[in-house]
Design a protein around this motif. Sequence first.
Motif, PDB file in Angstrom:
ATOM      1  N   PHE A   1     -11.072  -8.424 -61.726  1.00  0.00           N
ATOM      2  CA  PHE A   1     -11.945  -7.790 -60.735  1.00  0.00           C
ATOM      3  C   PHE A   1     -11.149  -7.280 -59.537  1.00  0.00           C
ATOM      4  CE2 PHE A   1     -16.125 -10.093 -62.076  1.00  0.00           C
ATOM      5  CZ  PHE A   1     -16.212  -9.243 -63.152  1.00  0.00           C
ATOM      6  N   ALA A   2     -10.032  -7.921 -59.238  1.00  0.00           N
ATOM      7  CA  ALA A   2      -9.168  -7.401 -58.172  1.00  0.00           C
ATOM      8  C   ALA A   2      -8.620  -6.040 -58.567  1.00  0.00           C
ATOM      9  CB  ALA A   2      -8.028  -8.380 -57.899  1.00  0.00           C
ATOM     10  N   LEU A   3      -8.249  -5.895 -59.839  1.00  0.00           N
ATOM     11  CA  LEU A   3      -7.770  -4.596 -60.332  1.00  0.00           C
ATOM     12  C   LEU A   3      -8.882  -3.556 -60.292  1.00  0.00           C
ATOM     13  CD1 LEU A   3      -5.723  -5.664 -63.507  1.00  0.00           C
ATOM     14  CD2 LEU A   3      -4.908  -5.436 -61.150  1.00  0.00           C
ATOM     15  N   VAL A   4     -10.072  -3.954 -60.744  1.00  0.00           N
ATOM     16  CA  VAL A   4     -11.212  -3.030 -60.758  1.00  0.00           C
ATOM     17  C   VAL A   4     -11.514  -2.530 -59.349  1.00  0.00           C
ATOM     18  CG1 VAL A   4     -13.700  -2.840 -61.154  1.00  0.00           C
ATOM     19  CG2 VAL A   4     -12.254  -3.989 -62.849  1.00  0.00           C
ATOM     20  N   ASP A   5     -11.592  -3.447 -58.394  1.00  0.00           N
ATOM     21  CA  ASP A   5     -11.901  -3.051 -57.017  1.00  0.00           C
ATOM     22  C   ASP A   5     -10.843  -2.105 -56.461  1.00  0.00           C
ATOM     23  OD1 ASP A   5     -14.153  -4.620 -57.078  1.00  0.00           O
ATOM     24  OD2 ASP A   5     -13.267  -6.296 -55.990  1.00  0.00           O
ATOM     25  N   GLU A   6      -9.591  -2.413 -56.741  1.00  0.00           N
ATOM     26  CA  GLU A   6      -8.507  -1.601 -56.188  1.00  0.00           C
ATOM     27  C   GLU A   6      -8.502  -0.193 -56.777  1.00  0.00           C
ATOM     28  OE1 GLU A   6      -3.664  -1.752 -55.434  1.00  0.00           O
ATOM     29  OE2 GLU A   6      -4.691  -3.502 -56.287  1.00  0.00           O
ATOM     30  N   ILE A   7      -8.700  -0.086 -58.093  1.00  0.00           N
ATOM     31  CA  ILE A   7      -8.652   1.234 -58.707  1.00  0.00           C
ATOM     32  C   ILE A   7      -9.892   2.053 -58.342  1.00  0.00           C
ATOM     33  CG2 ILE A   7      -9.801   0.823 -60.948  1.00  0.00           C
ATOM     34  CD1 ILE A   7      -6.453   2.647 -60.351  1.00  0.00           C
ATOM     35  N   MET A   8     -11.027   1.374 -58.158  1.00  0.00           N
ATOM     36  CA  MET A   8     -12.233   2.090 -57.732  1.00  0.00           C
ATOM     37  C   MET A   8     -12.082   2.621 -56.314  1.00  0.00           C
ATOM     38  SD  MET A   8     -14.454   2.268 -60.177  1.00  0.00           S
ATOM     39  CE  MET A   8     -16.108   2.425 -59.489  1.00  0.00           C
ATOM     40  N   ASP A   9     -11.478   1.834 -55.444  1.00  0.00           N
ATOM     41  CA  ASP A   9     -11.230   2.307 -54.077  1.00  0.00           C
ATOM     42  C   ASP A   9     -10.250   3.479 -54.080  1.00  0.00           C
ATOM     43  OD1 ASP A   9     -12.928   0.383 -53.051  1.00  0.00           O
ATOM     44  OD2 ASP A   9     -11.320  -1.012 -52.501  1.00  0.00           O
ATOM     45  N   ALA A  10      -9.204   3.370 -54.891  1.00  0.00           N
ATOM     46  CA  ALA A  10      -8.193   4.432 -54.924  1.00  0.00           C
ATOM     47  C   ALA A  10      -8.798   5.754 -55.385  1.00  0.00           C
ATOM     48  CB  ALA A  10      -7.042   4.027 -55.850  1.00  0.00           C
ATOM     49  N   PHE A  11      -9.671   5.696 -56.386  1.00  0.00           N
ATOM     50  CA  PHE A  11     -10.293   6.910 -56.917  1.00  0.00           C
ATOM     51  C   PHE A  11     -11.569   7.297 -56.172  1.00  0.00           C
ATOM     52  CE2 PHE A  11      -7.574   6.274 -60.629  1.00  0.00           C
ATOM     53  CZ  PHE A  11      -7.294   7.579 -60.994  1.00  0.00           C
ATOM     54  N   GLU A  12     -11.951   6.497 -55.190  1.00  0.00           N
ATOM     55  CA  GLU A  12     -13.184   6.748 -54.421  1.00  0.00           C
ATOM     56  C   GLU A  12     -14.349   6.962 -55.380  1.00  0.00           C
ATOM     57  OE1 GLU A  12     -12.446   9.870 -51.514  1.00  0.00           O
ATOM     58  OE2 GLU A  12     -10.312   9.364 -51.488  1.00  0.00           O
ATOM     59  N   ALA A  13     -14.427   6.100 -56.398  1.00  0.00           N
ATOM     60  CA  ALA A  13     -15.310   6.319 -57.539  1.00  0.00           C
ATOM     61  C   ALA A  13     -16.624   5.561 -57.419  1.00  0.00           C
ATOM     62  CB  ALA A  13     -14.600   5.918 -58.828  1.00  0.00           C
ATOM     63  N   GLU A  14     -17.638   6.106 -58.068  1.00  0.00           N
ATOM     64  CA  GLU A  14     -18.952   5.476 -58.151  1.00  0.00           C
ATOM     65  C   GLU A  14     -19.189   4.852 -59.522  1.00  0.00           C
ATOM     66  OE1 GLU A  14     -21.715   8.578 -57.329  1.00  0.00           O
ATOM     67  OE2 GLU A  14     -21.108   8.800 -55.232  1.00  0.00           O
ATOM     68  N   TRP A  15     -18.514   5.374 -60.552  1.00  0.00           N
ATOM     69  CA  TRP A  15     -18.682   4.891 -61.924  1.00  0.00           C
ATOM     70  C   TRP A  15     -17.372   4.281 -62.403  1.00  0.00           C
ATOM     71  CZ3 TRP A  15     -21.800   8.933 -65.272  1.00  0.00           C
ATOM     72  CH2 TRP A  15     -23.043   9.165 -64.664  1.00  0.00           C
ATOM     73  N   PHE A  16     -17.476   3.188 -63.153  1.00  0.00           N
ATOM     74  CA  PHE A  16     -16.315   2.520 -63.734  1.00  0.00           C
ATOM     75  C   PHE A  16     -16.547   2.327 -65.222  1.00  0.00           C
ATOM     76  CE2 PHE A  16     -14.394  -1.474 -65.269  1.00  0.00           C
ATOM     77  CZ  PHE A  16     -13.049  -1.179 -65.068  1.00  0.00           C
ATOM     78  N   HIS A  17     -15.537   2.639 -66.041  1.00  0.00           N
ATOM     79  CA  HIS A  17     -15.633   2.435 -67.485  1.00  0.00           C
ATOM     80  C   HIS A  17     -14.825   1.193 -67.864  1.00  0.00           C
ATOM     81  CE1 HIS A  17     -16.047   3.180 -71.704  1.00  0.00           C
ATOM     82  NE2 HIS A  17     -16.604   4.366 -71.521  1.00  0.00           N
ATOM     83  N   ALA A  18     -15.499   0.233 -68.500  1.00  0.00           N
ATOM     84  CA  ALA A  18     -14.865  -1.035 -68.860  1.00  0.00           C
ATOM     85  C   ALA A  18     -14.403  -1.085 -70.311  1.00  0.00           C
ATOM     86  CB  ALA A  18     -15.820  -2.198 -68.582  1.00  0.00           C
ATOM     87  N   GLY A  19     -14.532   0.025 -71.049  1.00  0.00           N
ATOM     88  CA  GLY A  19     -14.130   0.003 -72.454  1.00  0.00           C
ATOM     89  C   GLY A  19     -15.067  -0.878 -73.262  1.00  0.00           C
ATOM     90  N   MET A  20     -14.576  -2.063 -73.673  1.00  0.00           N
ATOM     91  CA  MET A  20     -15.349  -3.078 -74.396  1.00  0.00           C
ATOM     92  C   MET A  20     -15.732  -2.649 -75.808  1.00  0.00           C
ATOM     93  SD  MET A  20     -17.533  -4.863 -71.334  1.00  0.00           S
ATOM     94  CE  MET A  20     -17.610  -6.412 -72.227  1.00  0.00           C
ATOM     95  N   ASP A  21     -14.951  -1.749 -76.376  1.00  0.00           N
ATOM     96  CA  ASP A  21     -15.190  -1.337 -77.768  1.00  0.00           C
ATOM     97  C   ASP A  21     -14.336  -2.170 -78.723  1.00  0.00           C
ATOM     98  OD1 ASP A  21     -12.971  -0.034 -76.529  1.00  0.00           O
ATOM     99  OD2 ASP A  21     -12.787   1.282 -78.261  1.00  0.00           O
TER     100      ASP A  21
END
Length: 377
Positions: free
Chosen positions: A180-200
Amino acid sequence: MIKRLLAFLLSVSVMFTANAQTKTASANQKALTSTQAIDSVLPVRGLAIAAPSAKRLDEFVRFIEQELAPGRINLLILRVDYNYAYESHPELRDSFPLSKADVKKIVAAGKKHGIKIAPQINLLGHQSWATKTTALLRVYPEFDETPHVDTKNYTGWPNADGLYCKSYCPLHPGVHKVVFALVDEIMDAFEAEWFHAGMDEVFYIGDDKCPRCSGRDKAELFANEVTKIREHLAAKNRRLMIWGDRLIDGKTTGIGMWEASMNNTHRAIDMIPKDVFICDWHYERPDATAVYFAMKGFSVATCPWRKPELALQQVADMQRYREQATKAMKPRFEGIIATVWSGADRFLDSYYNPALEKETISDALTLKRLMQEFKKL
């Protein structure tokens, strides 16, 4: 005399300025109307692809501006994984990762052309590939769902260990603090609203030898992980996207173990929040499972790959679903997301120099055909 001349020149200048402003406003209005028209037919027109290497970043940005934007693409899912200079966990960085400044160039291109960026980090599954264990389990082997299976013994598929890609254990007490630390950091960097978690393609889940997961319901384990990720994102008004294969019954439908589930995770579809966005991928047939997801209450996009004619059929199907759906279901049929699995650098080679990169030309050709179709809408 001079005053009259100045007044005349001023009036001409005002007239030309007004005409220019009128033409600009008219052009902007036409562009807006065109965008609104295509959005009503296919709201989501996306591309899912790996993030580029740092050395080819500028070329990738030009690709966004000169190809994707004119091709009416409005969503770019970027598989970043560990190709970023994480500050929260620098030990998980790939070699020569993208910097924050690199990411901001992609962000700027997206904003300029109205393309939403959704970064992706593969969560739960895809923690290895063939004989290679990727960063998370390499650095934190205690998170491994199946530590007794050694990726070095991978001999291709099928194999005695049932090894395709490793998974992390969703019940390990320390795993989410890291991911979740990685998720938060990459979302902030991309200024993103949507996140793709894969999970396939999660084949390892609830393993019999896992001290935490053994004997547990695989559908509940999968659903709980989806929900945990979704709730973490929702706390900051962010939305979760996942691939849809684990939510389809592979046996009943006959779709099988790759584009659907044969290890009973499919029942998770009735256990996860309805605001999860489903990316429904089918590469060999235009299976109509988008209807299934929409009927279950989920927003869904159909995701083709490397077969242009099949991709065009999937576009036609999605348009038909929207045209014939009830008022309640129509908005759930979101659109089309092309997929590329060759890596961004190699894809750029095949896109611009198909004679030099013949193995992946079908990926590029499919995207080109889709963008041509989008321009017609």
